[in-house]
Each structure stands twice: as structure tokens, then as C-alpha cells.
Design an enzyme around this catalytic site. Structure first.
Site, PDB file in Angstrom:
ATOM      1  N   SER A  21       4.750  47.866 -12.240  1.00 11.97           N
ATOM      2  CA  SER A  21       4.238  48.596 -14.021  1.00 11.97           C
ATOM      3  C   SER A  21       5.498  48.181 -14.193  1.00 11.97           C
ATOM      4  O   SER A  21       6.675  48.055 -14.144  1.00 11.97           O
ATOM      5  CB  SER A  21       4.223  50.029 -14.635  1.00 11.97           C
ATOM      6  OG  SER A  21       4.724  50.523 -13.773  1.00 11.97           O
ATOM      7  N   GLY A  66       6.803  47.408 -18.118  1.00  8.42           N
ATOM      8  CA  GLY A  66       6.629  47.899 -18.824  1.00  8.42           C
ATOM      9  C   GLY A  66       6.255  46.868 -20.136  1.00  8.42           C
ATOM     10  O   GLY A  66       4.130  46.459 -19.907  1.00  8.42           O
ATOM     11  N   ALA A  67       6.515  45.596 -21.163  1.00  6.15           N
ATOM     12  CA  ALA A  67       5.282  45.524 -22.284  1.00  6.15           C
ATOM     13  C   ALA A  67       4.968  43.913 -21.394  1.00  6.15           C
ATOM     14  O   ALA A  67       4.186  43.045 -22.108  1.00  6.15           O
ATOM     15  CB  ALA A  67       6.790  44.265 -23.464  1.00  6.15           C
ATOM     16  N   GLY A  81       3.090  44.158 -17.999  1.00  7.11           N
ATOM     17  CA  GLY A  81       2.104  44.317 -18.105  1.00  7.11           C
ATOM     18  C   GLY A  81       2.239  44.780 -16.683  1.00  7.11           C
ATOM     19  O   GLY A  81       2.902  45.160 -15.748  1.00  7.11           O
ATOM     20  N   GLY A  94       3.075  54.818 -17.563  1.00  3.65           N
ATOM     21  CA  GLY A  94       2.466  55.051 -16.456  1.00  3.65           C
ATOM     22  C   GLY A  94       1.440  56.141 -15.479  1.00  3.65           C
ATOM     23  O   GLY A  94       0.360  55.409 -14.564  1.00  3.65           O
ATOM     24  N   ASP A  95       1.341  56.852 -16.854  1.00  2.00           N
ATOM     25  CA  ASP A  95       0.488  57.576 -15.504  1.00  2.00           C
ATOM     26  C   ASP A  95      -0.622  57.350 -16.382  1.00  2.00           C
ATOM     27  O   ASP A  95      -1.602  58.080 -15.272  1.00  2.00           O
ATOM     28  CB  ASP A  95       1.128  59.323 -16.015  1.00  2.00           C
ATOM     29  CG  ASP A  95       2.163  59.724 -15.649  1.00  2.00           C
ATOM     30  OD1 ASP A  95       2.551  59.325 -15.013  1.00  2.00           O
ATOM     31  OD2 ASP A  95       2.843  59.870 -16.451  1.00  2.00           O
TER      32      ASP A  95
END
Lengths: 309, 309
Positions: B217, B219-220, B222, B248-249
């Protein structure tokens, strides 16, 4: 027994962190929890001095259960807290291990309903029947009327129980007008009440506003008492370094115990000043170092004089 | 059902203060409390997607009771937490109303005894019998062996239950060696595991270390997925502003739900990326804006290709 009232009890939580930096994530290295609120601290000191103490006020939620569980393991303290629907507040003291400084986060406390406030007043009047003295301590939780302490002082006076008030701001102003036997403001609280930053003048003004006796706690300069019997100043021998939280509560315990033991004013003030200084060197509010207390007790300087009869 | 494991559950507390100043006293203007820990956040999102979820891990003390009380009011989530003697940790997020920034204070969690760890393993193996997939989420509390996730992964594989691991540091390193089906590291966790800050290279290296599929993951930017079936990148249409905690969850919940629904990888990743972005604009971890999610789902760009068979 001596009764202490803590309307805004707390679960006092202390976190130690290596260094507090705003907007960062911190792993707390040590967590301690204990019952808090001024009246509970006063009660612990009174119990350590050998007095029977009953604590009342409000308790609620999971935090209130932790407070009550810990009170059951405090010898000499009887729990007469009144259950309410909202949870007892937390206070968080974040100690920066690098600087030793503390950052404090205080929850406001549960909103007390008018039914809960009425239930408290009834229970309080029942408790007064077996009280030798009562201390009203600390802030008011949301929902309790700002004139609450005035009402509790009137009930104590009607029951012929000496009453000490230790609060601040508007609750103090309204309480003083109901003529409590003793108030114990610190310098800031006294200045806010009277508008004067000169301790003796402010203390005399606070008496004119209704307090029978004013004992001002002036930090390292000790206590200044103006009473109907005279005026005195009690000064500890040296400036204690440590945690000043709870020093005022220990002074209240000294004054109350001296009152019920009918000690002369100079002895009461010496005890209150020594307890206060001994609690500064203790790690947490509501505790004091017994050895330091006994050592200081003989070394507090009390000056002043009794009034002409 | 889908099983989520949160060994270090938490009571997540959020305080709003007008402005956080170190070494000052703050009156908290607003207090919110909710069950926390990554696996509980994953479970709430899975339940909102219509899946039956069981949560396990440890719970203890007054804080654990608050967590469990709140779980009973979360539809679709079954509480199978194991009681321990130490109290569930608190995390405190202090939101500065002036800047919007958050300062985080995380308690370490209770120390788990070896008897408590054994009791957990037995309960976990029983739960695996009716699980369609399992997610192992977050940090290890004190006392749990650092190889804990490796042991739980081996049990899941022995029970033929697909297992996703979302943790960091040494617990991730040891877990990966036990060959989980999926890991979902963020860029920092991936760099710490592999030593490489180049996402594609690091993702490929993490697979060589034992993870069957790696979904990073970023962040922005994707999600980047490298799987036995191919590699893909899923990018949300625009940069979401808000609270990244829990993004993230939500991605984990998207991956797990896609796994049990046997969605093709591009659809799984689109769901995970859309859920992640939709949770950034939600105020708290473990929640997402359903309207934003549905709107984003069709607008996530998925690029990549299946491997040659």
C-alpha cells in the site's frame, strides 16, 4: 469520621515518554493509574495520619470502577461515592523523561443529571450526621449548578459540621458567600477571588467576603492564615524540589486533621506546611514521605500572633 | 466466516484540544472512545461489506470490557477475544483543533503469560475450523514470542485456511518466512523488510522471502500487487484528504473479502483501493463512506497483466 467530597473524581493516568513532540507518535514506556480528584488525595493523606475518612462524590463507567477498585485497597478510606450514568473522567499526565516536564490533558467529566445531583445531596446530608468535619474539593462536573458548594456549605452548617472549601473560580466565589469555616486558596485562586495580588490584603478581603478562616497556600513560601483567633505564617525550612501536584491537598488534610484534633492554630499550620512540603518530594498526589514529614514538622517556622480576646 | 486476529487490541481514545502545547495543562473539549487495533478495524469494514466476521486476540481489564461492550453493538462482528489478566492498552490521539494535526500516545499493552499464549493458540485452532480466511494484524503485545505470527501462519496452512499477514518489523520478517498467502506492507514496512526503497523491487524481494502474494500500500499512489497470477497496480482517481489511519486496514478488508468471493485480482485490488480511499475521508479508523466507496470503485485505474500460464 472526616468526610471529603469530590464531585469530579478522576482516574489519574501518568504516561512516561522519552520526549514529547507534538504531531509525532509516541510509545509510552510506563503507565500508572490511581484514583484522583482533590478530595480523594485529601482522604489518602488523612487515612495515612490515622483518621477514619469517608469519600463521596460521583463515580461512573469503566473508569469509575477502576477508581473504586483501587479505593478498596486503601486502608482507612470508606467509599461512599454515588453512581451516575456518565463515566468518571480521566486525567493524563505525560511526563517527558528528557526534561522532566509534565503535559496535562484533563477530560471535562460526566454530565450530571438533576436527579443524580438530588440523589447526591440526600446521601451527603445522611453522611454529615456522622461527620466531624467535611472538605469540599475541586472542580464541578458539567450539569452540577455553579452554586453547588454554597448549598453543600449551608447543609454542613445546618448539621453543625465544620466545613472547608478548596475550589476555584466562580464555584469558590459562590461558595465563600455561604460562609464556610475555612477556605484554602492558592495565590492564583485568591487573586482571582479578590482582585488583589498582595497575599495579606487578599486574605483579609476573602474573609470579608464570608470565609471565617482563610489559609492561603503560597508555594515555597508556605501558608498564610488569617483566622478569628489571630494571624500566622508557617514556612518550611527549605524549598522542596519535586512534584507540586497534591501539595495543596496535603495541606488541606493537615488543616482538617488539626481541626478535629483541636490543635492550636500554630500546630495545625506547622502540620499542614510540613505535610505539604513532604508531599512535594513524593512521586504522586495523595502520598507523602512519612520520614520527611516528621523531620520537617519540627523545623517549620510559625510566626504571628493571636488576636486580642 | 472470516477470522481476524488482533493480539494487541486497544481502546482507541480521541481527544480534541484547542491547541496542544507541551508542558501546559489542557482541558479536553471532546472525548471519543472505540475498539481499536488493526484486526478490529478490518472486521468492522468486512461486516459493513456484508461478511460474517469473528474477532479474536486478547482482552483484559476495564479497558477490555469497554472494547467488548462496544463490539456487542457492532452488527455482523462476533467477539471471540480471549481474557487475560493484564488490561487492554489505550491509545490516545490528541487532535489539535487549530492545526488539525494529531499527536499519538500508544500504551505498550499487557504482558501476556505463556499460559495465556497457549490458551490463545488452542482457541485460534478451533476457530480456524470454520474460517474461510484469516487475517493476522498489528503489533505483538509484551510476552508474546516474536515468532508468534509464524506459528499462527503454520496452523492456518495446516487447516487449509488462506492467511493474510499485516504487521511490521521483526514480527513481519519472521512471519514472512512461514509463507503466508498474502502480506500487505506499506512502503516503510516493505523497505524495512527488504532494505529496498524501490517498491517493485522490494515487492519482488518480499515474495522471494516467502510471501505468496505481496500487496504494497503506497498511500496516494494506491496498491501494487505481485502475485503468482500476475502483477497489477491499482490507483484511486484523486488524492483523498483526511485521516489516513485505518486506510491500510480497509485495504486488508477489501483483499480478504475479494479472496473469499473469489474475485479476479484486478477486481480485488480495485475494491481494496476504493475502500482505502473511502476510509481516508471517514473520521475514524474502521469506518468508510459507503457513497464515496461506490463512487470511487468504478474510477480506480487498474493496470498490469496476468503471468503467462
Amino acid at each position: 469520621m472526616i468526610l471529603t467530597v469530590t464531585l469530579n473524581t478522576a482516574l489519574d493516568i501518568t504516561y512516561r515518554v522519552p520526549a514529547l513532540r507534538p504531531h509525532a507518535t509516541h510509545r509510552v514506556s510506563e503507565v500508572t493509574e490511581r484514583p484522583g480528584g482533590k478530595g480523594l488525595n485529601v482522604a489518602r493523606v488523612l487515612a495515612a495520619l490515622g483518621h477514619e475518612v469517608t469519600v463521596t462524590g460521583f463515580t461512573g463507567g469503566a473508569t469509575g470502577r477502576v477508581v473504586q477498585d483501587q479505593l478498596t485497597t486503601t486502608p482507612g478510606v470508606v467509599d461512599a461515592l454515588i453512581p451516575v450514568s456518565g463515566p468518571t473522567r480521566r486525567t493524563i499526565a505525560v511526563v517527558d523523561e528528557q526534561t522532566g516536564d509534565t503535559t496535562q490533558l484533563n477530560e471535562p467529566g460526566p454530565t450530571i443529571t438533576s436527579a443524580e445531583w438530588s440523589a447526591f445531596q440526600t446521601a451527603y446530608e445522611d453522611l454529615l450526621a456522622s461527620a466531624s468535619a467535611v472538605a469540599l474539593c475541586g472542580s464541578l462536573p458539567p450539569g452540577v449548578p455553579v452554586g453547588a458548594y454554597a448549598a453543600l456549605i449551608r447543609s454542613a452548617k445546618a448539621a453543625d459540621v465544620p466545613v472547608l472549601l478548596d475550589t476555584a473560580g466562580e464555584a469558590l466565589r459562590r461558595g465563600v458567600a455561604a460562609r464556610p469555616d475555612v477556605i484554602k486558596p492558592n495565590a492564583d485562586e485568591l487573586a482571582e477571588l479578590t482582585g488583589s495580588h498582595e497575599p495579606l490584603r487578599a486574605t483579609q478581603d476573602a474573609r470579608r467576603r464570608g470565609a471565617r478562616t482563610v489559609v492561603a497556600s503560597l508555594g515555597a513560601e508556605g501558608l498564610l492564615a488569617v483566622t478569628p483567633e489571630g494571624r500566622w505564617r508557617a514556612t518550611p525550612p527549605n524549598h522542596a524540589h519535586g512534584n507540586p501536584t497534591g501539595a495543596g491537598d496535603s495541606a488541606v488534610a493537615g488543616l482538617l486533621s488539626g481541626l478535629v484534633e483541636r490543635l492550636p492554630w500554630p500546630d495545625r499550620l506547622a502540620r499542614a506546611a510540613a505535610l505539604s512540603a513532604a508531599s512535594v518530594v513524593a512521586p504522586v498526589a495523595g502520598e507523602f514521605d512519612q520520614g520527611v514529614y516528621e523531620e520537617l514538622l519540627g523545623r517549620v517556622t510559625v510566626t504571628g500572633e493571636a488576636s486580642a480576646a
